[in-house]
Design a protein around this motif. Structure first.
Motif, PDB file in Angstrom:
ATOM      1  N   UNK A  21      -7.425  35.408  41.270  1.00 57.80           N
ATOM      2  CA  UNK A  21      -8.062  34.496  42.237  1.00 57.80           C
ATOM      3  C   UNK A  21      -7.159  33.279  42.449  1.00 57.80           C
ATOM      4  N   UNK A  22      -7.002  32.920  43.719  1.00 57.47           N
ATOM      5  CA  UNK A  22      -6.115  31.814  44.092  1.00 57.47           C
ATOM      6  C   UNK A  22      -6.896  30.776  44.886  1.00 57.47           C
ATOM      7  N   UNK A  23      -6.570  29.509  44.668  1.00 56.65           N
ATOM      8  CA  UNK A  23      -7.295  28.431  45.339  1.00 56.65           C
ATOM      9  C   UNK A  23      -6.325  27.375  45.864  1.00 56.65           C
ATOM     10  N   UNK A  24      -6.801  26.638  46.841  1.00 61.13           N
ATOM     11  CA  UNK A  24      -6.107  25.463  47.375  1.00 61.13           C
ATOM     12  C   UNK A  24      -4.668  25.819  47.769  1.00 61.13           C
ATOM     13  N   UNK A  65      -3.556  29.452  47.134  1.00 61.80           N
ATOM     14  CA  UNK A  65      -4.106  30.393  48.118  1.00 61.80           C
ATOM     15  C   UNK A  65      -3.306  30.323  49.427  1.00 61.80           C
ATOM     16  N   UNK A 115      -8.204  30.762  33.981  1.00 59.41           N
ATOM     17  CA  UNK A 115      -9.550  31.162  33.578  1.00 59.41           C
ATOM     18  C   UNK A 115      -9.640  32.677  33.681  1.00 59.41           C
ATOM     19  N   UNK A 160     -14.079  33.502  34.444  1.00 61.61           N
ATOM     20  CA  UNK A 160     -14.729  32.200  34.641  1.00 61.61           C
ATOM     21  C   UNK A 160     -14.743  31.294  33.420  1.00 61.61           C
ATOM     22  N   UNK A 185     -12.051  28.972  30.864  1.00 62.06           N
ATOM     23  CA  UNK A 185     -10.674  28.546  30.620  1.00 62.06           C
ATOM     24  C   UNK A 185     -10.126  29.236  29.367  1.00 62.06           C
ATOM     25  N   UNK A 207      -8.163  33.682  37.188  1.00 62.77           N
ATOM     26  CA  UNK A 207      -8.055  32.637  38.202  1.00 62.77           C
ATOM     27  C   UNK A 207      -6.962  31.657  37.810  1.00 62.77           C
ATOM     28  N   UNK A 219      -5.826  27.981  38.167  1.00 62.03           N
ATOM     29  CA  UNK A 219      -6.533  26.730  38.465  1.00 62.03           C
ATOM     30  C   UNK A 219      -5.505  25.610  38.580  1.00 62.03           C
ATOM     31  N   UNK A 220      -5.073  25.278  39.785  1.00 62.84           N
ATOM     32  CA  UNK A 220      -4.172  24.124  39.913  1.00 62.84           C
ATOM     33  C   UNK A 220      -4.938  22.844  39.572  1.00 62.84           C
ATOM     34  N   UNK A 221      -4.217  21.724  39.354  1.00 63.73           N
ATOM     35  CA  UNK A 221      -4.907  20.480  38.993  1.00 63.73           C
ATOM     36  C   UNK A 221      -6.089  20.218  39.921  1.00 63.73           C
ATOM     37  N   UNK A 222      -7.245  19.925  39.324  1.00 63.84           N
ATOM     38  CA  UNK A 222      -8.493  19.865  40.093  1.00 63.84           C
ATOM     39  C   UNK A 222      -8.714  18.462  40.669  1.00 63.84           C
ATOM     40  N   UNK A 223      -9.574  18.368  41.667  1.00 67.95           N
ATOM     41  CA  UNK A 223      -9.814  17.077  42.330  1.00 67.95           C
ATOM     42  C   UNK A 223     -11.206  17.043  42.963  1.00 67.95           C
TER      43      UNK A 223
END
Lengths: 145, 80
Positions: free
Chosen positions: B6-9, B12, B53, B56, B58, B72, B74-78
């Motif tokens: 899974x990729x985000x931000x 992705x 993760x 789901x 870490x 997943x 998880x790049x630095x979150x904000x």
């Protein structure tokens, strides 16, 4: 449908159902915190924000953070909702509601929860700048303001 | 084994897809998956600030993966 205590969704946020969730006849305090889309980041003008989340994990993280808060502070109930998608300036990105017998614990727990969300919740903010460019923000909690 | 990445931000956007199906050898770990991803999608520019993760939760990079796991990045979150 009953409002869940922990949620991540593109729906606009309303504090009223969260306040109701954490109310209790034995509670003398309810603190409700709203994090709102701001029109600048470190002084740079923002047109609007966009939030993306690993929603199913983020809900689980909220549940864990509520357990942490109850271990650290004398609070009774916690509810956290975070919004995703495009938010205009002034719209609410996150609401934290905490119910407690007394106010010091409720204030402290709400502040703690917001700090922890910024550290560990798998949620990302994209600043869409007024100049038309965009940038995913990371490690905001460690940046100077 | 097959693992769903899974990729985000920004990650992705770098790949142009929210998830990748990755074939990995038996006994693969998160680290193995990262090496495979880095070879196939160098545009991810994987760096030490990314957390991981599995299903789901870490985990550390040494964590073993199993067929059907969801990993997943998880790049630095904000959030907030």
């Amino acid at each position: 449908m009953a409002t869940p205590a922990f949620a991540v969704s593109p729906q606009p946020l309303d504090p009223a159902p969260l306040t109701a969730l954490v109310s209790d006849p034995g509670h003398g305090a309810i603190v409700t915190f709203a994090g709102v889309a701001r029109n600048n980041f470190a002084g740079r003008a923002t047109a609007y924000l966009e939030y993306e989340a690993y929603a199913e994990m983020a809900v689980g993280v909220f549940e864990q953070l509520a357990v942490e808060a109850k271990e650290r502070f004398a609070v009774g109930a916690v509810a956290i909702h975070h919004r995703t998608g495009v938010l205009q300036i002034g719209e609410t990105a996150v609401i934290i509601a905490v119910g407690a017998p007394h106010r010091p614990a409720a204030f402290a727990a709400a502040a703690y929860l917001m700090d922890r969300i910024k550290e560990v919740a798998p949620i990302w903010k994209c600043e869409h700048w007024a100049d038309g460019t965009a940038e995913w923000i990371g490690n905001e909690h460690t940046r100077p303001h | 084994m097959q693992v769903n990445i899974r990729l985000f931000a920004a990650l992705r956007e770098a790949v142009g897809a929210p998830s990748i199906q990755l074939s990995l050898p038996a006994a693969a770990t998160v680290e193995t998956a990262l090496q495979t991803l880095d070879a196939q999608w160098p545009q991810l520019e994987l760096h030490s600030g990314i957390a991981y993760a599995v299903n789901q939760s870490y985990v550390a990079a040494t964590t073993a993966l199993h067929d059907g796991d969801e990993l997943a990045l998880i790049p630095p979150v904000s959030g907030g």
